[in-house]
Each structure stands twice: as structure tokens, then as C-alpha cells.
Design a protein around this motif. Structure first.
Motif, PDB file in Angstrom:
ATOM      1  N   ASP A 204      -1.676  -4.408  38.081  1.00  0.00           N
ATOM      2  CA  ASP A 204      -0.404  -4.726  37.355  1.00  0.00           C
ATOM      3  C   ASP A 204       0.200  -5.707  38.344  1.00  0.00           C
ATOM      4  O   ASP A 204       0.923  -6.598  37.964  1.00  0.00           O
ATOM      5  CB  ASP A 204       0.504  -3.740  37.083  1.00  0.00           C
ATOM      6  CG  ASP A 204      -0.126  -2.854  35.808  1.00  0.00           C
ATOM      7  OD1 ASP A 204      -0.553  -3.377  35.005  1.00  0.00           O
ATOM      8  OD2 ASP A 204       0.004  -1.563  35.795  1.00  0.00           O
ATOM      9  N   ARG A 205       0.027  -5.225  39.771  1.00  0.00           N
ATOM     10  CA  ARG A 205       0.763  -6.093  40.899  1.00  0.00           C
ATOM     11  C   ARG A 205      -0.182  -6.004  41.889  1.00  0.00           C
ATOM     12  O   ARG A 205      -0.844  -4.857  42.483  1.00  0.00           O
ATOM     13  CB  ARG A 205       2.007  -5.357  41.052  1.00  0.00           C
ATOM     14  CG  ARG A 205       2.963  -6.309  42.005  1.00  0.00           C
ATOM     15  CD  ARG A 205       4.243  -5.603  41.941  1.00  0.00           C
ATOM     16  NE  ARG A 205       5.236  -6.794  42.132  1.00  0.00           N
ATOM     17  CZ  ARG A 205       6.554  -6.643  41.783  1.00  0.00           C
ATOM     18  NH1 ARG A 205       7.047  -5.513  41.459  1.00  0.00           N
ATOM     19  NH2 ARG A 205       7.460  -7.520  42.075  1.00  0.00           N
ATOM     20  N   ARG A 214       0.321 -13.075  56.074  1.00  0.00           N
ATOM     21  CA  ARG A 214       1.649 -13.704  56.290  1.00  0.00           C
ATOM     22  C   ARG A 214       1.783 -15.050  56.741  1.00  0.00           C
ATOM     23  O   ARG A 214       2.448 -16.019  56.268  1.00  0.00           O
ATOM     24  CB  ARG A 214       2.800 -12.876  57.234  1.00  0.00           C
ATOM     25  CG  ARG A 214       3.182 -11.658  56.569  1.00  0.00           C
ATOM     26  CD  ARG A 214       4.568 -10.890  57.386  1.00  0.00           C
ATOM     27  NE  ARG A 214       3.967 -10.923  58.825  1.00  0.00           N
ATOM     28  CZ  ARG A 214       3.426  -9.683  59.301  1.00  0.00           C
ATOM     29  NH1 ARG A 214       3.383  -8.488  58.485  1.00  0.00           N
ATOM     30  NH2 ARG A 214       3.306  -9.333  60.625  1.00  0.00           N
ATOM     31  N   SER A 215       0.842 -15.269  57.686  1.00  0.00           N
ATOM     32  CA  SER A 215       0.792 -16.694  58.308  1.00  0.00           C
ATOM     33  C   SER A 215       0.146 -17.634  57.166  1.00  0.00           C
ATOM     34  O   SER A 215       0.586 -18.899  57.028  1.00  0.00           O
ATOM     35  CB  SER A 215      -0.270 -16.647  59.539  1.00  0.00           C
ATOM     36  OG  SER A 215       0.270 -15.785  60.423  1.00  0.00           O
ATOM     37  N   LEU A 216      -0.830 -17.122  56.459  1.00  0.00           N
ATOM     38  CA  LEU A 216      -1.265 -17.996  55.409  1.00  0.00           C
ATOM     39  C   LEU A 216      -0.258 -18.221  54.452  1.00  0.00           C
ATOM     40  O   LEU A 216      -0.213 -19.470  53.827  1.00  0.00           O
ATOM     41  CB  LEU A 216      -2.705 -17.249  54.800  1.00  0.00           C
ATOM     42  CG  LEU A 216      -3.990 -16.912  55.795  1.00  0.00           C
ATOM     43  CD1 LEU A 216      -4.730 -16.160  55.004  1.00  0.00           C
ATOM     44  CD2 LEU A 216      -4.566 -18.443  55.945  1.00  0.00           C
ATOM     45  N   ARG A 233       7.988 -13.453  48.571  1.00  0.00           N
ATOM     46  CA  ARG A 233       6.985 -14.435  49.209  1.00  0.00           C
ATOM     47  C   ARG A 233       5.564 -14.234  48.510  1.00  0.00           C
ATOM     48  O   ARG A 233       5.215 -13.230  48.255  1.00  0.00           O
ATOM     49  CB  ARG A 233       6.764 -14.147  50.773  1.00  0.00           C
ATOM     50  CG  ARG A 233       7.944 -14.599  51.487  1.00  0.00           C
ATOM     51  CD  ARG A 233       7.833 -14.181  52.806  1.00  0.00           C
ATOM     52  NE  ARG A 233       9.165 -14.459  53.719  1.00  0.00           N
ATOM     53  CZ  ARG A 233      10.136 -13.810  54.085  1.00  0.00           C
ATOM     54  NH1 ARG A 233      10.113 -12.678  53.394  1.00  0.00           N
ATOM     55  NH2 ARG A 233      10.698 -14.280  54.788  1.00  0.00           N
ATOM     56  N   ARG A 234       5.014 -15.330  48.049  1.00  0.00           N
ATOM     57  CA  ARG A 234       3.661 -15.126  47.382  1.00  0.00           C
ATOM     58  C   ARG A 234       2.706 -16.030  48.089  1.00  0.00           C
ATOM     59  O   ARG A 234       3.048 -17.074  48.850  1.00  0.00           O
ATOM     60  CB  ARG A 234       3.782 -15.855  45.862  1.00  0.00           C
ATOM     61  CG  ARG A 234       4.894 -15.154  45.310  1.00  0.00           C
ATOM     62  CD  ARG A 234       5.084 -15.807  43.728  1.00  0.00           C
ATOM     63  NE  ARG A 234       6.367 -15.044  43.105  1.00  0.00           N
ATOM     64  CZ  ARG A 234       6.707 -15.353  41.586  1.00  0.00           C
ATOM     65  NH1 ARG A 234       5.786 -16.219  41.231  1.00  0.00           N
ATOM     66  NH2 ARG A 234       7.478 -14.542  40.975  1.00  0.00           N
ATOM     67  N   VAL A 288      -1.003 -13.347  45.048  1.00  0.00           N
ATOM     68  CA  VAL A 288      -0.562 -12.040  45.465  1.00  0.00           C
ATOM     69  C   VAL A 288       0.754 -12.128  46.009  1.00  0.00           C
ATOM     70  O   VAL A 288       1.195 -13.181  46.385  1.00  0.00           O
ATOM     71  CB  VAL A 288      -1.618 -11.635  46.637  1.00  0.00           C
ATOM     72  CG1 VAL A 288      -2.906 -11.486  45.943  1.00  0.00           C
ATOM     73  CG2 VAL A 288      -1.662 -12.798  47.576  1.00  0.00           C
ATOM     74  N   GLU A 289       1.542 -11.189  46.272  1.00  0.00           N
ATOM     75  CA  GLU A 289       2.793 -10.896  46.700  1.00  0.00           C
ATOM     76  C   GLU A 289       2.629 -10.511  48.062  1.00  0.00           C
ATOM     77  O   GLU A 289       1.812  -9.577  48.423  1.00  0.00           O
ATOM     78  CB  GLU A 289       3.756 -10.244  45.994  1.00  0.00           C
ATOM     79  CG  GLU A 289       4.066 -10.651  44.545  1.00  0.00           C
ATOM     80  CD  GLU A 289       5.105  -9.887  43.928  1.00  0.00           C
ATOM     81  OE1 GLU A 289       6.358  -9.905  44.436  1.00  0.00           O
ATOM     82  OE2 GLU A 289       5.026  -9.369  42.955  1.00  0.00           O
TER      83      GLU A 289
END
Length: 340
Positions: A204-205, A214-216, A233-234, A288-289
Motif C-alpha cells: 500500500d505504501r 535521499r541524495s537521489l 519527499r518522493r 516511493v516516499e
């Protein structure tokens, strides 16, 4: 209660100090990183070299001193793939224990995945439903999925960004044939794991953690770190594909100049991006989150859940409480001896 979490990873030794108690949000008080790149000190025969072990002992000793100076009631010390994979890990761990008084607990890959999943679950809550978490480290890729706090499936693959950079890239920037060969290898390695994760149905997530993700995400337009941890952030697959095409032609020196990319990890970003892309494709994820919590927070939460908070571990007899994680994501307590 003040907790110190000492994370010995493939790239860094990181001491995170937080104030926390059961049912509360851990509040960071101090964060200190030492770049060791331990995995680069592992020889072809699988041994962690003396130079790397010396640096590790020194870093752990300094972290112990800092933890005590900051008034930590507990020190949760653990090591991941670089130490886990070394053929002489037992000897290295014994030396660390004898010379620093810190008993490093080595996480298995599935335990690492499960603890990261616990942190992600607590961050997003039960409303996330069937939750999938992904974490690309220096030595391994951790994947987990489930509806509860302990994942139904927790996997670890030897697809860390640092490991793959050392094993597959000879040039900087890597040659096109090198990136193509790596992409094929990662695809073939991820496919069976993705099938196992999706066996119970799609998530679901889908959530990612770690510096690489995070860098990407930042390179694709996600908010900078300065905007705080609660900003959503996504990372989209379309954006990631564009980033891979862009950064694969750049040297590590040029990559280090990009916003959101640290100089100490720039050299392994291309490999990490290839892993991220292949994993999202294999899992059928268009987006993705990014979760600000990861393994360290999972260790903290497990400690708060399982070990009584009263009577700090730095007692008169010199003992302290550490953790021995299990694949359930809920660490059991272990008493070790602190030598000041």
C-alpha cells in the motif's frame, strides 16, 4: 533517558545521541560521524586489514568517551555489513571489546532489514497498511514488507553501493560497458527477492531510507534537508531514470559538487542509483516516499520497547545494556561490561 547509538557501517562510524522514553518521539541531541570506509580495508581474502581495525578501535573509543561525556544512560553499539562480512570479524570484535570496553553486536542482514522496517512503520503508522521498506547501504540492500511492526519478509542482498563500486567499476566515471554489466547483474539478483516481497500482494505504501536514496531524491527535486524531516519527499522512477543517465557520465569529483551529494559517498552514487532503479523496476514501483528514520531509529525504538528504562546501565559494577537484534525486529537485551 539519554541513549547513545553507535552505528559501525561500511562507510562511517556514527554516534547518534537522543533523549527518549517509552511512547515518546526520540529527540536528537548530538550526531557525530567519522568516515572510515571500513569496507575498503577488506582484502581480497576477506580479512579486515590491521589499518582498518586500528581506525575502528580508535573511532569506537572516541565515541565511547563522547557518549559518557554527554551523559548517555545507555550505549547501543552495532555493526553492519563491513564487519559482518570480514573473515576475521570475531578477532576484530574481540579487540574492540578488549581495548574500548564496547561490545559491538553484529547485525545479520535480515535483522538490519527488520529494524529499519520497524522505524519506517513507526514513522508512517498503521494507516500505511501493507508497508514496503528499502535501504541501500554501503555493503548491502535491505528489503522488508508487512502489515505489522515485524515484517512478513525481511531480506538482505549484497548490493551495497560501495561494494558494487569496488567490484564493478575500474574507471571514474565508469565506462558504459561497466554500468551496463552492473545493471544486468543487479536486475538478475533483485528479481527473485522482488518476487518474494510481492508474494503477499503489492504494498500500500513503498518507502525508502538511507543516504543514497535521499541524495537521489534531492537530485530529482525533493526538498533539501534544511526544510526539516517532516516535509514529504518522493522519488519517482521516471526522475530516477533521468538521474542515472545524467550522473553516470560524471566523475566522483563533479558529483560531489551536486547539492545533496556528500563528498565521502559521491564515488558510489552511480552504483547506488543503478540498484535503486533496478529495485523499483523489479517491484513495479513508479514512486516511493523517503523516510527520515532508518536503522538507528529502529534500534532505539526496539530498545525502548524491550528493556526497562529505570536504572541506567552505567552502574557501579561497570556493566551497561546493549542490544542483540533478531529478525522479528525486536531486539533482546544483552548485558556487557563498560570499562572506563
Amino acid at each position: 533517558m539519554r541513549l547513545g547509538v553507535l552505528d559501525v557501517g561500511s562507510n562511517t562510524v556514527h554516534l547518534l545521541v537522543v533523549d527518549a522514553h517509552r511512547g515518546a518521539h526520540p529527540t536528537p541531541q548530538s550526531s557525530t560521524k567519522t568516515s572510515l570506509r571500513l569496507a575498503e580495508h577488506v582484502s581480497d581474502d576477506g580479512l579486515l586489514a590491521r589499518k582498518g581495525a586500528d581506525a575502528l578501535v580508535s573511532a569506537v573509543a572516541e565515541a565511547r568517551r563522547e557518549a559518557r561525556a554527554l551523559g548517555c544512560d545507555d550505549l547501543l553499539a552495532f555493526a553492519t555489513s563491513a564487519v559482518r562480512d570480514a573473515e576475521n570479524s570475531d578477532a576484530v570484535l574481540a579487540r574492540v571489546r578488549d581495548e574500548t570496553g564496547v561490545d559491538l553486536q553484529v547485525l545479520t542482514g535480515p535483522d538490519e532489514a527488520a529494524l529499519t522496517f520497524l522505524a519506517v512503520r513507526r514513522w508512517f503508522g498503521w494507516s500505511a497498511g501493507r508497508l514496503l521498506s528499502l535501504d541501500i547501504g554501503g555493503g548491502s540492500l535491505e528489503m522488508a514488507v508487512g502489515r505489522d511492526e515485524a515484517p512478513d519478509v525481511a531480506l538482505s542482498l549484497p548490493l551495497g553501493a560501495g561494494r558494487l563500486t569496488r567490484d564493478w567499476f575500474a574507471a571514474d566515471p565508469p565506462e558504459r560497458k561497466e554500468t551496463r554489466a552492473l545493471a544486468e547483474y543487479v536486475h538478475d539478483t533483485v528479481a527473485p527477492a522482488a518476487a518474494a516481497l510481492l508474494d503477499g500482494g503489492p504494498p500500500d505504501r513503498a518507502v525508502v531510507t538511507s543516504k543514497t536514496f535521499r541524495s537521489l531524491a534531492r537530485l530529482t527535486g525533493a526538498a533539501p534537508r534544511s526544510e526539516g524531516p517532516r516535509v514529504r519527499r518522493r522519488l519517482t522512477l521516471a526522475g530516477l531514470r533521468q538521474v542515472v543517465a545524467f550522473i553516470s557520465r560524471m566523475s566522483s569529483t563533479d558529483l560531489a559538487e551536486l547539492e545533496g551529494v556528500s563528498a565521502s559517498r559521491a564515488h558510489q552514487l552511480v552504483a547506488g542509483a543503478i540498484v535503486a532503479r533496478a529495485t523499483m523496476e523489479a517491484l513495479g514501483l513508479e514512486e516511493v516516499e523517503v523516510c527520515p528514520w532508518a536503522l538507528r531509529e529502529g534500534v532505539i525504538l526496539g530498545r525502548l520497547d524491550q528493556v526497562p528504562l529505570e536504572g541506567g546501565p552505567f552502574a557501579a559494577d561497570g556493566t551497561y545494556t546493549t542490544v542483540r537484534p533478531t529478525a522479528t525486529g525486536r531486539p533482546a537485551s544483552v548485558t556487557a561490561r563498560w570499562t572506563g
